[in-house]
Design a protein around this motif. Structure first.
Motif, PDB file in Angstrom:
ATOM      1  N   GLY A   1     -32.766 -20.684   3.027  1.00 33.99           N
ATOM      2  CA  GLY A   1     -34.028 -20.044   3.424  1.00 33.99           C
ATOM      3  C   GLY A   1     -35.144 -20.474   2.484  1.00 33.99           C
ATOM      4  O   GLY A   1     -35.179 -21.631   2.046  1.00 33.99           O
ATOM      5  N   LYS A   2     -36.017 -19.513   2.161  1.00 31.56           N
ATOM      6  CA  LYS A   2     -37.173 -19.886   1.339  1.00 31.56           C
ATOM      7  C   LYS A   2     -37.016 -19.417  -0.102  1.00 31.56           C
ATOM      8  O   LYS A   2     -37.752 -19.839  -0.976  1.00 31.56           O
ATOM      9  N   GLY A   3     -36.098 -18.499  -0.340  1.00 30.75           N
ATOM     10  CA  GLY A   3     -36.000 -17.889  -1.668  1.00 30.75           C
ATOM     11  C   GLY A   3     -34.928 -18.516  -2.525  1.00 30.75           C
ATOM     12  O   GLY A   3     -34.931 -19.720  -2.787  1.00 30.75           O
ATOM     13  N   ILE A   4     -33.942 -17.679  -2.919  1.00 32.82           N
ATOM     14  CA  ILE A   4     -32.922 -18.137  -3.868  1.00 32.82           C
ATOM     15  C   ILE A   4     -32.079 -19.278  -3.301  1.00 32.82           C
ATOM     16  O   ILE A   4     -31.686 -20.197  -4.027  1.00 32.82           O
ATOM     17  N   THR A   5     -31.835 -19.250  -1.991  1.00 35.35           N
ATOM     18  CA  THR A   5     -31.012 -20.302  -1.392  1.00 35.35           C
ATOM     19  C   THR A   5     -31.737 -21.653  -1.486  1.00 35.35           C
ATOM     20  O   THR A   5     -31.126 -22.679  -1.730  1.00 35.35           O
ATOM     21  N   ARG A   6     -33.054 -21.636  -1.350  1.00 40.22           N
ATOM     22  CA  ARG A   6     -33.854 -22.867  -1.481  1.00 40.22           C
ATOM     23  C   ARG A   6     -33.786 -23.384  -2.915  1.00 40.22           C
ATOM     24  O   ARG A   6     -33.607 -24.572  -3.159  1.00 40.22           O
ATOM     25  N   GLN A   7     -33.900 -22.450  -3.869  1.00 40.75           N
ATOM     26  CA  GLN A   7     -33.822 -22.827  -5.291  1.00 40.75           C
ATOM     27  C   GLN A   7     -32.482 -23.494  -5.587  1.00 40.75           C
ATOM     28  O   GLN A   7     -32.430 -24.545  -6.228  1.00 40.75           O
ATOM     29  N   LEU A   8     -31.407 -22.884  -5.070  1.00 42.11           N
ATOM     30  CA  LEU A   8     -30.068 -23.425  -5.334  1.00 42.11           C
ATOM     31  C   LEU A   8     -29.909 -24.790  -4.672  1.00 42.11           C
ATOM     32  O   LEU A   8     -29.342 -25.711  -5.250  1.00 42.11           O
ATOM     33  N   TYR A   9     -30.444 -24.905  -3.466  1.00 42.02           N
ATOM     34  CA  TYR A   9     -30.330 -26.177  -2.733  1.00 42.02           C
ATOM     35  C   TYR A   9     -31.055 -27.282  -3.512  1.00 42.02           C
ATOM     36  O   TYR A   9     -30.501 -28.346  -3.759  1.00 42.02           O
ATOM     37  N   ASP A  10     -32.309 -26.975  -3.910  1.00 43.30           N
ATOM     38  CA  ASP A  10     -33.099 -27.994  -4.595  1.00 43.30           C
ATOM     39  C   ASP A  10     -32.464 -28.374  -5.930  1.00 43.30           C
ATOM     40  O   ASP A  10     -32.401 -29.547  -6.282  1.00 43.30           O
ATOM     41  N   ARG A  11     -31.976 -27.368  -6.664  1.00 45.60           N
ATOM     42  CA  ARG A  11     -31.358 -27.667  -7.949  1.00 45.60           C
ATOM     43  C   ARG A  11     -30.093 -28.492  -7.778  1.00 45.60           C
ATOM     44  O   ARG A  11     -29.813 -29.371  -8.571  1.00 45.60           O
ATOM     45  N   THR A  12     -29.330 -28.196  -6.735  1.00 42.99           N
ATOM     46  CA  THR A  12     -28.078 -28.922  -6.541  1.00 42.99           C
ATOM     47  C   THR A  12     -28.348 -30.314  -5.976  1.00 42.99           C
ATOM     48  O   THR A  12     -27.758 -31.292  -6.424  1.00 42.99           O
ATOM     49  N   ALA A  13     -29.263 -30.393  -5.020  1.00 43.55           N
ATOM     50  CA  ALA A  13     -29.572 -31.688  -4.415  1.00 43.55           C
ATOM     51  C   ALA A  13     -30.147 -32.634  -5.466  1.00 43.55           C
ATOM     52  O   ALA A  13     -29.885 -33.837  -5.453  1.00 43.55           O
TER      53      ALA A  13
END
Ligand SMILES: Cc1cc2nc3c(=O)[nH]c(=O)nc-3n(C[C@H](O)[C@H](O)[C@H](O)COP(=O)(O)OP(=O)(O)OC[C@H]3O[C@@H](n4cnc5c(N)ncnc54)[C@H](O)[C@@H]3O)c2cc1C
Length: 496
Positions: free
Chosen positions: A242-254
């Motif tokens: 989504g736009k919140g924590i899941t986005r942060q995790l995605y960007d950090r992992t990607a």
């Protein structure tokens, strides 16, 4: 007093661990609507109470009489005014439209406002007519929830020393030319080794102290716990970005590059896999492990593909929550999942098969799982679970059929690993009514009496399936559904 008498129930139904859920098995998520209703009722009673106390002096002596009463019992009046203000604020700020603006702001202000409201109520009530008893009960329910949840987090994280969560993302999936879409479906696959045990359909709250320490997000358990209660369990979660924590995790992992599973995790996974094989009975060891499928197999054995990124991250689990609906008491089960809703439906089928293999008595004759996805990307995400399902189906002999509808794919699905219980359709949507009608006629042909229909996904899907079940129930009431006597609907929506 009527308003005060509702406080313990109002608070209990808002808390994740609460006596009502413990006694009835109804999850806090399903109690939310009653929590909201009792708040509104309590506010109405409080307004009636306030109106009387303001109106009486006004009518008898005007503003001067009101002032006299106000200053004559100042503590009672001002604390009551503040308490009712907080009550009003809590009810207004909880409206869906405000909640959706910022869920985290809503949660933080809601807790602070509730605490202040309770504090001012203590001052206002002055224990008249023993009214503090309701407030102490409310405080007790709240403290019980905090202590129980804290203990659960401590245990599930091995007192904050347990292994870290493995987060996986796919960054390139869905960018093929054959796909009618410009962006890939973005998902996170999170896996944990944990002493927690859970049932299919339950969810856990995950807190990432290194990202947003004050936020805890609910995700449904996609895996089932290990067969033996003495083994650690592998919990797998699948989260839509989504736009919140899941986005942060995605960007950090990607952004983390392509990584292989660290050596120490590989060692521990091997150990667990070996242990589970040793502890199982001979007939169980002949099949593929149903207990433990190492995460490194996620995208086949060929190593980590270029578009898979992995990262280890500290996370704390809180849960599990929600009541689990065992499918085994129904003769037929039809499950509709939309996108990430598969995390609710798939493990229920896996658990059912697991139970039937363990000798648990089950009534189920057929299971039909329908999964609606945008593209085939998501199929890659659940390969280990599908392999586990395939293995269990072949060993149990239960009639299970899974249909996957990828409505934005223009070319047919081609994968050598496609299982024989799976039918993959492209460029089409499912006809819910037709599927349910077909399953109902199959059930009536074999003179079955019970059927369970589960739906998890977008609101529109749940409404569609729910309406169909309502019409089936109406037909049943008129005696038009032959042998069927019970059609149960289990809706699950990933929001409060
Ligand atoms: C019982 C339950 C089970 C769920 N299981 C899954 C699952 O298996 N897979 C999956 O992809 N999603 C699941 N969700 C939804 C998931 O919790 C939210 O998508 C996630 O919290 C959004 O995080 P975000 O900060 O990236 O979202 P954002 O993009 O910032 O917010 C999107 C929406 O998510 C909701 N949301 C945000 N934070 C929370 C929170 N802390 N608690 C509840 N809702 C929140 C709000 O309605 C918000 O409008 C589940 C939700 C619930 C209530």
């Amino acid at each position: 007093m009527m308003s005060a008498g509702m406080y313990p129930f109002m608070f209990a139904m808002a808390l994740k661990v609460n006596p009502i859920s413990l006694l009835t098995g109804i999850s806090h998520a399903h109690l939310q609507v009653y929590h909201q209703a009792t708040c509104i009722l309590s506010l109405i009673f409080a307004i009636i109470h306030t109106a009387v106390f303001v109106n009486a002096p006004l009518r008898e002596g005007g503003m001067n009489a009101l002032k006299e009463v106000w200053f004559g019992d100042f503590i009672s009046y001002w604390s009551g005014t503040v308490a009712i203000f907080f009550m009003l604020w809590i009810c207004l700020s909880s409206l869906g439209v405000f909640r959706k603006m910022s869920y985290e702001f809503f949660v933080v202000q809601h807790i602070i406002s509730a605490a202040l409201f309770l504090g001012f109520s203590f001052v206002h009530f002055q224990n008249l007519l023993d009214s503090h008893i309701w407030l102490w009960a409310t405080l007790g329910v709240w403290l019980f929830s905090i202590v129980a949840r804290s203990l659960s987090v401590l245990m599930s994280s091995n007192f904050f020393c347990g292994p870290r969560a493995t987060v996986r993302v796919l960054t390139q999936a869905g960018k093929g030319l054959d796909l009618d879409q410009d962006r890939p479906d973005e998902f996170l696959r999170l896996s944990f080794i944990t002493p927690l045990r859970w049932h299919a359909g339950q969810h856990v709250y995950v807190r990432f102290p290194g990202v947003y320490p004050w936020q805890a997000h609910p995700f449904t358990c996609m895996s089932i716990p290990s067969f033996s209660p003495h083994l650690p369990n592998k919990l797998v979660l699948l989260a839509r970005v989504g736009k919140g924590i899941t986005r942060q995790l995605y960007d950090r992992t990607a952004g983390h590059g392509n990584e292989h599973v660290p050596n120490d995790e590989k060692v521990s996974e091997t150990n667990v896999a070996t242990m589970s094989t040793l502890e199982r009975s001979p007939e169980e060891t002949t099949g593929t492990s149903v207990d433990y499928i190492p995460e490194k197999h996620i995208f086949q054995e060929a190593g980590v593909p270029f578009d898979q990124h992995t990262r280890e991250i500290t996370a704390y689990l809180d849960g599990p929550y929600n009541h689990s609906y065992g499918l085994g008491i129904y003769e037929h089960a039809v499950l509709f999942a939309g996108g990430s809703g598969i995390t609710f439906c798939l493990p229920q089928v896996t658990e059912l098969l697991h139970r039937s293999l363990s000798g648990y008595p089950i009534l189920t004759k057929t299971v039909r799982l329908i999964w609606m996805v945008r593209s085939f990307d998501l199929l890659r995400w659940i390969q280990p679970e599908l392999r586990q399902l395939d293995d269990l189906i072949h060993r149990s002999g239960l009639a299970v059929r899974m249909d996957v509808y990828a409505y934005r794919e223009t070319v047919a699905y081609e994968d050598e690993h496609v299982h024989d219980f799976m039918y993959v359709h492209h460029a089409q949507r499912v006809d819910v009514d037709a599927v349910i009608d077909a399953e109902v006629s199959k059930a009536t042909e074999v003179m079955s009496k019970t059927m369970c229909i589960v739906s998890c996904g977008p609101k529109s899907l749940i409404a569609l399936v729910g309406n169909k079940v309502s019409s089936l129930n109406a037909m049943m009431a008129m005696g038009k559904l032959a042998s069927l006597r019970d059609v149960r609907f289990v809706p699950e929506q990933f929001s409060f």
